[in-house]
Design a protein around this motif. Structure first.
Motif, PDB file in Angstrom:
ATOM      1  N   PHE A 292     -55.648 -60.358  84.943  1.00 60.73           N
ATOM      2  CA  PHE A 292     -56.995 -60.386  85.499  1.00 60.73           C
ATOM      3  C   PHE A 292     -57.278 -59.253  86.483  1.00 60.73           C
ATOM      4  O   PHE A 292     -58.432 -59.011  86.810  1.00 60.73           O
ATOM      5  CB  PHE A 292     -57.255 -61.736  86.182  1.00 60.73           C
ATOM      6  N   ILE A 296     -61.217 -57.871  87.040  1.00 54.07           N
ATOM      7  CA  ILE A 296     -62.041 -58.034  88.237  1.00 54.07           C
ATOM      8  C   ILE A 296     -62.272 -56.693  88.944  1.00 54.07           C
ATOM      9  O   ILE A 296     -63.379 -56.409  89.418  1.00 54.07           O
ATOM     10  CB  ILE A 296     -61.420 -59.083  89.196  1.00 54.07           C
ATOM     11  N   GLN A 360     -68.209 -62.338  83.503  1.00 55.96           N
ATOM     12  CA  GLN A 360     -66.854 -62.743  83.884  1.00 55.96           C
ATOM     13  C   GLN A 360     -66.410 -63.997  83.150  1.00 55.96           C
ATOM     14  O   GLN A 360     -65.227 -64.146  82.818  1.00 55.96           O
ATOM     15  CB  GLN A 360     -66.783 -62.962  85.399  1.00 55.96           C
ATOM     16  N   LEU A 364     -63.135 -64.020  81.049  1.00 57.56           N
ATOM     17  CA  LEU A 364     -62.112 -64.986  81.460  1.00 57.56           C
ATOM     18  C   LEU A 364     -61.607 -65.792  80.270  1.00 57.56           C
ATOM     19  O   LEU A 364     -60.395 -65.916  80.039  1.00 57.56           O
ATOM     20  CB  LEU A 364     -62.711 -65.908  82.522  1.00 57.56           C
ATOM     21  N   PHE A 381     -59.468 -72.733  89.319  1.00 54.17           N
ATOM     22  CA  PHE A 381     -59.300 -71.276  89.273  1.00 54.17           C
ATOM     23  C   PHE A 381     -60.587 -70.599  88.830  1.00 54.17           C
ATOM     24  O   PHE A 381     -60.992 -69.578  89.406  1.00 54.17           O
ATOM     25  CB  PHE A 381     -58.158 -70.911  88.328  1.00 54.17           C
ATOM     26  N   THR A 382     -61.240 -71.145  87.806  1.00 55.22           N
ATOM     27  CA  THR A 382     -62.481 -70.542  87.305  1.00 55.22           C
ATOM     28  C   THR A 382     -63.548 -70.506  88.393  1.00 55.22           C
ATOM     29  O   THR A 382     -64.227 -69.481  88.587  1.00 55.22           O
ATOM     30  CB  THR A 382     -63.010 -71.327  86.094  1.00 55.22           C
ATOM     31  N   TYR A 385     -62.546 -67.990  91.043  1.00 53.29           N
ATOM     32  CA  TYR A 385     -62.584 -66.644  90.470  1.00 53.29           C
ATOM     33  C   TYR A 385     -64.020 -66.127  90.403  1.00 53.29           C
ATOM     34  O   TYR A 385     -64.300 -64.968  90.739  1.00 53.29           O
ATOM     35  CB  TYR A 385     -61.960 -66.675  89.071  1.00 53.29           C
ATOM     36  N   LEU A 434     -58.458 -61.760  94.216  1.00 54.24           N
ATOM     37  CA  LEU A 434     -57.764 -62.368  93.080  1.00 54.24           C
ATOM     38  C   LEU A 434     -56.471 -63.037  93.527  1.00 54.24           C
ATOM     39  O   LEU A 434     -56.148 -64.155  93.089  1.00 54.24           O
ATOM     40  CB  LEU A 434     -57.479 -61.306  92.016  1.00 54.24           C
ATOM     41  N   CYS A 437     -57.383 -66.252  95.051  1.00 54.14           N
ATOM     42  CA  CYS A 437     -57.718 -67.255  94.028  1.00 54.14           C
ATOM     43  C   CYS A 437     -56.463 -67.903  93.460  1.00 54.14           C
ATOM     44  O   CYS A 437     -56.393 -69.139  93.303  1.00 54.14           O
ATOM     45  CB  CYS A 437     -58.514 -66.615  92.895  1.00 54.14           C
ATOM     46  N   ASP A 441     -55.424 -71.824  93.826  1.00 51.74           N
ATOM     47  CA  ASP A 441     -55.159 -72.621  92.628  1.00 51.74           C
ATOM     48  C   ASP A 441     -53.756 -73.217  92.664  1.00 51.74           C
ATOM     49  O   ASP A 441     -53.549 -74.397  92.329  1.00 51.74           O
ATOM     50  CB  ASP A 441     -55.343 -71.742  91.393  1.00 51.74           C
TER      51      ASP A 441
END
Length: 448
Positions: A292, A296, A360, A364, A381-382, A385, A434, A437, A441
């Motif tokens: 990721f 991002i 995104q 994703l 997480f989503t 994010y 990130l 995140c 998570d």
């Protein structure tokens, strides 16, 4: 007879009015006002294509992180954001500079056009070679601070891999940018809206692939101790030749003198982001961060480069360096001015911000689908994010409005100075957010 101050001001405004009338007569199509829908229509397809290219780059990153050279010489992870960020430092700056030249009519004369093209290509070869080498030196220094040891073979492989990768990637992407800008101008599309996304779509994938392959080749032949230093010296030795070609254009000759500061500062900022990446990739609790990171970082840098390029072009069309137009008299704009004031720059900022969440989400779940569940995309997480992605882009768009104004106010060309700072800031914000995140998570899952 003495000339009064009022007469001088009238004479100055008269010159600006005549210049505007000449542009209006010469380029009537370019000055028709854009709408939010027209901006979205031109940006959407390149944005989605570039995002899928970034997804591919993330998949490559997830694959190569397990290669022997990445496991043995982990300083390469520090090098990745700085080297990948060269597309923001060089190719996106080239795209912005050439888009402004196209929109102001400088590419309409064949002789001037080819002088600009060859000089710009030579300029990015000089900058790519030097910055690629310095990025490797920065990775070595940061790596030695965190690990406390220095290996000469590692240094040679890092320097040679970075320099050669930067050189080849800059040449390939520079040629693509020239073709895209000339083609956009020919079919009546604003190059500011399409050139930088295409640079983003190809830049990360090409750079990561080249870095992985070249560093692996040098690592396999590590016993040939003179191979890497010799090739690195050859590419560095070509810089005087490229410098002579770049100096053919007076505009590029000036960039050769003044354009190093933003590129080097941006490289330093990206290297700090690389240090964060190095720490998170090696953490077993953060599985998937390598996938990721290009997404991002790339999306944020992509969108802010479009906005910076658009603001710069409007300033070149409507004002002169050192003087802000009436609608931009605020040297320190607040966020409401950036996003909610009437004007095409605020409209484009909102359009770009609204593209973040749907784009995104697509990227994703494309990663999740391609990986077949290898990377866990949970609801927590989503959500975090998407919040991180929106926050990153909002901060970058505001920073673009601020930095372009300040640069223009200082009499400098934003096309040469702003995008490197903004994309490097995007890399740092993206990598840091990130990592946060993944930590949140992991913390939520561990509590459950």
């Amino acid at each position: 007879m003495a000339v009064t101050r009022i007469e001088l001001e009238f004479w100055s405004y008269g010159n600006k009015l005549r210049r505007f009338r000449c542009r209006l007569a010469r380029y009537p199509r370019d000055l028709w006002p854009e709408t939010g829908w027209s901006i979205a229509g031109e940006v959407l397809l390149p944005y989605l294509v570039s995002g899928l290219g970034l997804v591919a780059a993330g998949l490559v990153m997830d694959l190569v992180q397990h290669w022997a050279v990445f496991q043995t010489i982990s300083e390469i992870f520090i090098l990745v954001p700085a080297l990948v960020g060269l597309k923001g430092n060089l190719e996106m700056t080239l795209a912005s500079r050439m888009s402004t030249a196209a929109n102001t009519g400088k590419l309409d004369h064949p002789r001037e056009k080819w002088t600009l093209i060859t000089s710009n290509l030579a300029l990015i070869q000089v900058q790519a070679t030097v910055v690629g080498f310095l990025a490797a030196v920065a990775a070595v220094v940061l790596g030695s601070f965190s690990r406390g040891n220095i290996d000469l073979n590692r240094i040679a492989i890092l320097c040679a891999s970075s320099t050669i990768t930067a050189f080849i990637a800059a040449l390939a992407l520079g040629l693509v940018m020239i073709v895209v800008i000339l083609g956009s101008r020919k079919v009546g599309i604003n190059p500011d809206n399409v050139a930088t996304p295409i640079a983003a779509s190809l830049g990360d994938l090409i750079t990561l692939s080249l870095l992985a392959v070249i560093s692996s080749v040098f690592f396999e032949h590590i016993d040939m101790v003179y191979l890497a230093p010799s090739l690195c010296g050859v590419f560095l030795g070509l810089t005087p030749f490229w410098t002579l070609i770049a100096k053919r254009s007076p505009q590029i000759k000036e960039v050769l003198k003044t354009g190093w500061q933003p590129v080097l500062v941006a490289m330093t900022i990206s290297s700090v982001g690389g240090l964060i990446l190095d720490k998170t990739v090696t953490n077993p609790n953060f599985e998937g961060v390598a996938v990721f990171t290009p997404v991002i970082n790339g999306v944020g840098g992509n969108l802010v480069a479009i906005q910076a390029s658009r603001i710069s072009t409007s300033l070149h069309l409507w004002s002169v360096p050192g003087v802000l137009p009436r609608r931009m008299w605020q040297k320190w704009p607040n966020p409401c001015t950036t996003f909610f004031r009437s004007g095409i720059n605020s409209t484009s900022a909102l359009v770009l911000l609204f593209l973040v969440v749907p784009g995104q989400l697509l990227f994703l779940y494309t990663v999740h689908f391609v990986q077949g569940g290898h990377v866990a995309v949970t609801f927590t997480f989503t959500a975090f994010y998407l919040i991180a992605a929106v926050l990153q882009v909002a901060l970058l768009l505001y920073a673009a409005d601020l930095i372009v104004r300040l640069t223009w106010r200082m009499g400098l060309d934003p096309d040469n100075f702003c995008i490197p700072y903004l994309t490097a800031l995007g890399d740092l914000l993206g990598t840091g957010l990130l990592a946060l995140c993944f930590y949140i998570d992991w913390y939520v899952e561990s509590r459950e």
